[in-house]
Scaffold this motif. Structure first.
Motif, mmCIF file in Angstrom:
data_model
loop_
_atom_site.group_PDB
_atom_site.id
_atom_site.type_symbol
_atom_site.label_atom_id
_atom_site.label_comp_id
_atom_site.label_asym_id
_atom_site.label_seq_id
_atom_site.Cartn_x
_atom_site.Cartn_y
_atom_site.Cartn_z
ATOM 1 N N UNK A 16 0.811 -1.213 0.000
ATOM 2 C CA UNK A 16 0.000 0.000 0.000
ATOM 3 C C UNK A 16 0.848 1.269 0.000
ATOM 4 N N UNK A 43 -4.062 -3.559 13.010
ATOM 5 C CA UNK A 43 -3.668 -4.965 13.100
ATOM 6 C C UNK A 43 -2.360 -5.285 12.398
ATOM 7 N N UNK A 73 -2.535 6.041 -1.425
ATOM 8 C CA UNK A 73 -3.879 5.556 -1.761
ATOM 9 C C UNK A 73 -4.675 5.180 -0.518
ATOM 10 N N UNK A 74 -4.011 4.921 0.579
ATOM 11 C CA UNK A 74 -4.728 4.522 1.784
ATOM 12 C C UNK A 74 -4.606 5.563 2.887
ATOM 13 N N UNK A 133 -14.361 5.203 1.492
ATOM 14 C CA UNK A 133 -14.863 4.664 0.235
ATOM 15 C C UNK A 133 -15.703 3.420 0.425
ATOM 16 N N UNK A 163 -19.305 3.363 -0.672
ATOM 17 C CA UNK A 163 -19.517 3.209 -2.113
ATOM 18 C C UNK A 163 -19.718 1.751 -2.485
ATOM 19 N N UNK A 164 -19.128 0.875 -1.662
ATOM 20 C CA UNK A 164 -19.269 -0.553 -1.932
ATOM 21 C C UNK A 164 -20.371 -1.129 -1.062
ATOM 22 N N UNK A 182 -18.962 -0.183 7.377
ATOM 23 C CA UNK A 182 -17.920 -0.382 8.388
ATOM 24 C C UNK A 182 -16.928 0.748 8.328
ATOM 25 N N UNK A 218 -2.662 -10.705 0.898
ATOM 26 C CA UNK A 218 -2.338 -9.757 -0.166
ATOM 27 C C UNK A 218 -1.893 -10.451 -1.435
ATOM 28 N N UNK A 251 -1.178 -9.235 -5.617
ATOM 29 C CA UNK A 251 -0.364 -8.148 -6.160
ATOM 30 C C UNK A 251 -1.081 -6.830 -5.873
ATOM 31 N N UNK A 252 -0.360 -5.874 -5.325
ATOM 32 C CA UNK A 252 -0.977 -4.594 -5.005
ATOM 33 C C UNK A 252 -0.106 -3.463 -5.516
ATOM 34 N N UNK A 253 -0.611 -2.712 -6.483
ATOM 35 C CA UNK A 253 0.137 -1.539 -6.937
ATOM 36 C C UNK A 253 -0.236 -0.350 -6.056
ATOM 37 N N UNK A 258 0.547 4.137 -5.465
ATOM 38 C CA UNK A 258 1.236 5.379 -5.830
ATOM 39 C C UNK A 258 1.206 6.299 -4.618
ATOM 40 N N UNK A 301 -10.996 5.316 -9.750
ATOM 41 C CA UNK A 301 -9.701 4.734 -9.388
ATOM 42 C C UNK A 301 -9.725 4.207 -7.969
ATOM 43 N N UNK A 302 -10.326 5.030 -7.061
ATOM 44 C CA UNK A 302 -10.352 4.596 -5.670
ATOM 45 C C UNK A 302 -11.257 3.390 -5.478
ATOM 46 N N UNK A 320 -9.948 -3.943 -5.495
ATOM 47 C CA UNK A 320 -8.799 -4.794 -5.790
ATOM 48 C C UNK A 320 -8.180 -5.340 -4.506
ATOM 49 N N UNK A 340 -8.336 -8.992 -3.413
ATOM 50 C CA UNK A 340 -7.008 -9.553 -3.543
ATOM 51 C C UNK A 340 -6.700 -10.538 -2.427
ATOM 52 N N UNK A 341 -7.458 -10.487 -1.323
ATOM 53 C CA UNK A 341 -7.247 -11.529 -0.321
ATOM 54 C C UNK A 341 -8.159 -12.678 -0.698
ATOM 55 N N UNK A 386 -4.976 -14.449 14.912
ATOM 56 C CA UNK A 386 -5.987 -14.434 15.961
ATOM 57 C C UNK A 386 -6.337 -15.816 16.472
#
Lengths: 787, 272
Positions: A140, A191, A244-245, A274, A277-278, A282, A775, A777-779, A781, B4-5, B11, B15-16, B234
């Motif tokens: 990240x 965590x 990004x995070x 965000x 949006x999904x 939480x 995880x 692959x995580x790109x 920036x 993008x976000x 992703x 991704x997990x 955990x």
């Protein structure tokens, strides 16, 4: 007559030698651009082939015979300064160093920079500069000090997403984490995905894995000593980054030019914004704030005030809310008595707490640990062969196991405060670094530590002082019922411990570039993290030693071989450590909100041994290292009598973080002025896991039965990460400067297993083993800037 | 930018992943599994005793092995031996009215099982409990599919150390939970079940059963072992869960399971 003259001359010379003068060269080294004091600057006296380094506050002092000398001040990344001095009497020489590439008459001598470290008796240290850390690719795109340290030998963690870190096979609660001398109780956010340290605020960090000097105590495995920057005393400036995070922003500047400065920085994550949006209700975020003010009162006095506040916030659908974090405030006063005596006094208040709200059960739960700490440290620069340190450290603790409060009027929960515990930990030490001869340097010290468990309310009493019983017929451990409880005031001592902790390390120089070193340390740890999971969770609490819990006692011996060859350095060490009184838990122990942990504890022992190898290239366009650790970390908890089984039948079992092989290759290549490339490859043995050897059904539940604890392994972990840093205007030094960091974590998308769970598939009713990887692959920036 | 976000967040979440793997596992010796309960219905006053005997098996074994040829007796406080006859599929049950109204918790009962020469015994007393007062239902959304939250309330008696075992059953689901009264002594308190895909109109039965501290510890450990397993930060440690039944012939071949005597109250709730 001739004989008489000769005799007179010899006598005169003899007296002259006996009365030959010594004088001291001392001063403070700071950075030219910001006025920031500089640690670990090498001060080399060319003619005598001796020298010293600046301390945590940028101060150095060296006593030499009177004479003329060439003094060389050097630090990586800065232009070396040479001065010729006539040392007839004490000289105070404060200097400012400029970053390499900026100074007009820079003298860059690289060969002498590394020599001091092979001569120094200090071994078992992982040191990284912030610049190196910022270039290491991480998940990240967020720079993480702790993850960077795990790339060096002897440091690992219990897997992706696990909090804490493990040093030489030690548990995560055995690391003393200091930020500007204040103790931090948790080193992670979210965590284990992020660390609590804002890299922009950090000046220096050092991890002691062994050979821990006597001025540190209280944790058996390591000391992570981190110093924050003081703040730019010359001009107002800022640094930040947008990722990004998470993002960060830091401001610093002078309050009174050249004399006083401030620094304030903050970080926050915002990925949770965000989630709506999904369609996920939480929240999971963290934030932290670092603030510091420094004053140079006069030439001999400096005052610092630092503080930190960090929090993690989780909220799952308003059903479950959790907040936790560290905070501290500390005030420090550096005082230079004279050229030979340097002192630092600190007063620190620090606090770790966590709060939990479970809405469907209608209660809130708050608990934590608070401490007040006063320290006084003195350094006595006796002469060029002897440096002594003395000091005293006193900590007053309050442990709050928790307060449970109903959160609504209809709640079925009773308001209850679990019994608070109090303790007082003290340490007094004397430590000396001695140059015995041309080839031998030693560091010998003694720390006397003590711990007083103070009076409290409702301390349980048990028949025969046995809080835990063994039921012979049913072969189970059972908690004993308390037969009573008594209260005592805080000014009484329930139990006290006093321990001697000798520390010793030695370096033998085979030549200027080669040495062998050896060390021994004994450290006592009086507070214990109560945790029966593989890695610490934020719900875990510290408990103090006392009537039912003995202090952990750790011994470590280490030996190593160190060599510098041109641009490379080799460090290799072997270590062996044992820890007595390591806590273990009976099966099914419920640790959350437990007011009587003595009813579920068993005492065990731990040991770890291994070999560490580090090959490092320190100069040139391509830099980096290859680190390899071969080690074993295990624990054993035998029964208290021959009739009891203990845990795992009293046999040694691998610690949850034991990794037999741990190989890391890190490289950084300066392609040109604008582009900097980084790569990282990790290969590790998988975590220990316990495989099932059968199953049965009971009350509709599917229950696996298991083999010996931790006797199997998860699959091998390996991963490749890349990063590229792009600085569009590398020559720009004023105004808005920026760079972009592109990173690719886990480039070939390997599914490294973090856990395997065993259960029954709800749909097919087949028994199966499910592997979880976190995880892929995580790109990422990150945009970094400063102004 | 917004896309993008969203894309990156998706992703990371996607991704997990978890996947099922085949492992080569060892098998340990089979042990007898005893699920023995004597329950007295608090409203109707009747006692029902049911014992199911199975054998533990290898991890990947699908077939449940029943023990149909054991001899089971229960000895009451006066020394009378009452046999529990075999029914079917490893189940032995009886309607014998063991528990009398006078001094119901005073008398202890001893279970004896003879399995091919091995003698297993356990001795227990009745544990009382209290009835449910009401049941509420709520829906939780936002975590994927909607989850139905069923909460059943009861009043904990003040002063005693009370331990409870709860059971939820409907057409598709069977759930078990336990709790104690450490923080809720004397209060109106509850148990909550989270049920996926609850069908409106169907009937769910929720039961409250009295247990003692040893049985509570047993179920706590058992529930930790069920559905968890090895590895991960955990995970708690795997354990062999020991119950209250011993093998008097050979203590090394101990059984799994528990012998429990509980007072039980139940309530039927129609899911909305």
């Amino acid at each position: 007559m001739k004989n008489l003259i000769l005799l007179s001359i010899f006598t005169f010379l003899a007296f002259a030698k006996a009365y030959s003068q010594k004088a001291t060269l001392s001063g403070t080294i700071s950075e030219e651009a910001t006025g920031e004091t500089m640690l670990n600057v090498t001060v080399n006296i060319i003619e005598l082939k001796t020298g010293t380094i600046t301390n945590e506050y940028g101060y150095y002092s060296i006593t030499l015979p009177t004479g003329n000398y060439t003094v060389q001040y050097s630090s990586i990344g800065y232009a070396t300064i040479e001065r010729t001095i006539s040392l007839d009497e004490n000289i105070k020489l404060d200097l400012s160093m400029t970053e390499q590439g900026e100074a007009l008459d820079a003298i860059i001598i690289t060969t002498d920079v590394e020599k001091m470290s092979t001569k120094s008796p200090q071994m078992s240290v992982n040191a990284l500069s912030i610049e190196t850390i910022k270039k290491i690719p991480v998940v990240l795109g967020e720079t993480d000090l702790i993850k960077a340290l795990t790339l060096l030998p002897g440091v690992s963690n219990a897997g992706e997403g696990a909090a804490g870190f493990n040093v030489r096979g030690g548990a995560a609660d055995q690391n003393l984490v200091l930020l500007d001398e204040a103790t931090l109780y948790g080193s992670d956010h979210l965590f284990g995905f992020f660390s609590v340290f804002n890299p922009d605020a950090i000046k220096d960090l050092k991890l002691y894995k062994g050979g821990i000097p006597a001025r540190y105590g209280g944790r058996v495995s390591s000391v992570l000593d981190i110093y924050q920057r003081d703040g730019n005393k010359k001009e107002f400036s800022g640094t930040g980054g947008i990722g990004i995070v998470a993002s960060r922003l830091l401001f610093e500047g002078p309050i009174i030019k050249e004399k006083a400065s401030f620094l304030i920085g903050g970080r926050s994550s915002y990925a949770h914004l965000f989630l709506p949006l999904l369609d996920i209700d939480n929240v999971a975020y963290f934030y932290d704030i670092n603030a510091k003010v420094s004053f140079n009162l006069d030439d001999n006095n400096r005052l610092y005030m630092s503080s930190y506040f960090g929090r993690d916030v989780f909220n799952v659908n308003n059903l479950f809310g959790n907040t936790f974090g560290n905070s501290f405030v500390n005030v420090r006063w550096n005082h230079i008595f004279n050229e030979k005596w340097f002192s630092n006094a600190s007063i620190i208040y620090s606090d770790y707490n966590y709060g939990l709200e479970l809405e469907f059960v209608e209660f809130t739960f708050d608990s934590g640990i608070t401490n007040m700490n006063a320290k006084y440290d003195l350094t006595h620069f006796v002469n060029d062969k002897v440096e002594m340190r003395y000091g005293i450290n006193s900590i007053y603790y309050e442990f709050d196991p928790g307060r449970i409060t109903p959160s609504t009027t209809t709640s079925g929960i009773n308001d209850r405060q679990l019994t608070k515990k109090y303790a007082w930990e003290n340490g007094v030490y004397a430590d000396g670094e001695f140059v015995i001869s041309d080839k031998i340097n030693i560091n010998a010290g003694l720390r006397i530590s003590s711990f007083n468990r103070l009076g409290q309310e409702s301390l349980n009493t048990y028949e025969n002082d046995q809080a835990l019983l063994y039921n012979q017929d049913l072969s189970v451990y059972e908690s004993a019922d308390a037969i009573g409880s008594f209260s005592s005031s805080r000014s009484e001592t329930l139990k006290s411990f006093v321990n001697l902790e000798p520390r010793f390390s030695m370096a033998y120089s085979i030549d200027d570039d080669t040495s062998i070193k050896a060390s021994y340390q004994r450290i006592n740890q009086y507070i214990h993290l109560i945790s029966n999971t593989n890695a610490p969770t934020p719900f875990d609490l510290y408990v103090p030693s006392g009537t039912f819990i003995k202090p952990q006692k750790g011994d470590q011996v280490a030996a190593g071989f160190f060599k510098n060859i041109g641009n490379y350095s080799i460090e290799t060490e072997v270590f062996y450590k044992t820890v007595q009184n390591r806590l273990d838990y009976i099966d099914g122990a419920d640790l959350i909100a437990n007011d009587a942990v003595e009813q579920i504890l068993l005492e065990g022992e731990a040991r770890a041994y291994g070999l560490e190898f580090l090959l490092r290239k320190n100069q040139g366009k391509l830099q980096g290292w290859i680190a390899y650790t071969l080690s074993r970390s295990e624990q054993r908890t035998p029964g208290r009598t021959a009739l009891e089984p203990g845990i795992n039948n009293g046999e040694w079992y691998s610690a949850a973080w034991d990794k037999t092989h741990d190989l890391t290759v890190t490289a950084n290549y300066e392609l040109n002025r604008k582009w900097d490339l980084g790569a990282n490859f990790t290969l590790q043995t998988g975590q220990p896991i316990t495989y099932p050897n059968g199953q049965y059904e009971f009350d509709g539940l599917f229950i696996p039965t298991f083999e010996a604890r931790n006797s199997s392994r998860l699959p091998i972990v390996h991963r490749l990460d890349f990063s590229a840093t792009y600085t569009p205007k590398p020559n720009k030094k004023n105004g808005w400067q920026s760079s972009w960091v592109f990173s690719l974590y886990n480039a070939y998308n390997r599914r490294n297993a973090v856990s395997i769970t065993f259960g029954e598939n709800e749909d097919t009713n087949r028994n199966e083993a499910t592997r979880l990887a976190i995880f892929g692959v995580i790109p990422a920036i990150t945009y970094n800037f400063n102004f | 930018m917004k896309n993008f976000f969203i894309y990156t967040a998706a992703l990371i979440l996607l991704s997990s992943c978890s996947d099922v793997i085949e492992l080569d596992l060892n098998n340990t010796d089979s042990k007898l599994v005893i699920d023995a309960v004597m329950e007295r219905n608090g409203e109707l006053g009747v006692t029902f005793t049911r014992i199911q005997l199975t054998r533990s098996a290898g991890f990947y074994d699908e077939e449940l092995v029943f023990v149909n040829d054991a001899t089971i007796t229960i000895t009451d406080a006066n020394g009378n031996l009452i046999p529990i006859p075999f029914r079917a599929d490893g189940v032995y049950d009886s309607n014998f009215p063991f528990i009398t109204i006078n001094d119901p918790t005073e008398n202890s009962y001893t279970l004896t099982i003879n399995d091919n020469g091995d003698l297993y015994t356990a001795t227990e007393n009745l544990q009382l409990t209290v009835p449910f007062t009401e049941v509420e239902q709520q829906t939780i959304s936002g975590l994927g599919d909607d989850i139905t939250e069923i909460t059943a309330f009861f009043t904990d008696p003040e002063g005693f150390g009370n331990y409870y075992l709860f059971e939820y059953s409907d057409i598709d689901n069977e759930e078990v939970d336990t709790r104690d009264d450490e923080f809720s002594d004397g209060n109106r308190t509850q148990t909550t079940f989270f049920i996926e895909e609850a069908v409106p109109g169907t009937v769910a039965t929720i039961r409250i059963k009295g247990i003692d501290q040893r049985c509570f510890n047993f179920y706590e450990t058992l529930l930790q072992q069920a559905g968890e397993g090895g590895g991960g930060p955990f995970a708690t440690q795997p354990a062999v869960v020991r119950g209250n039944i011993i093998n008097t012939t050979d203590s090394a071949r101990f059984p799994f399971g528990y012998f429990r005597i509980s007072e039980v109250f139940e309530v039927d709730y129609t899911i909305e």
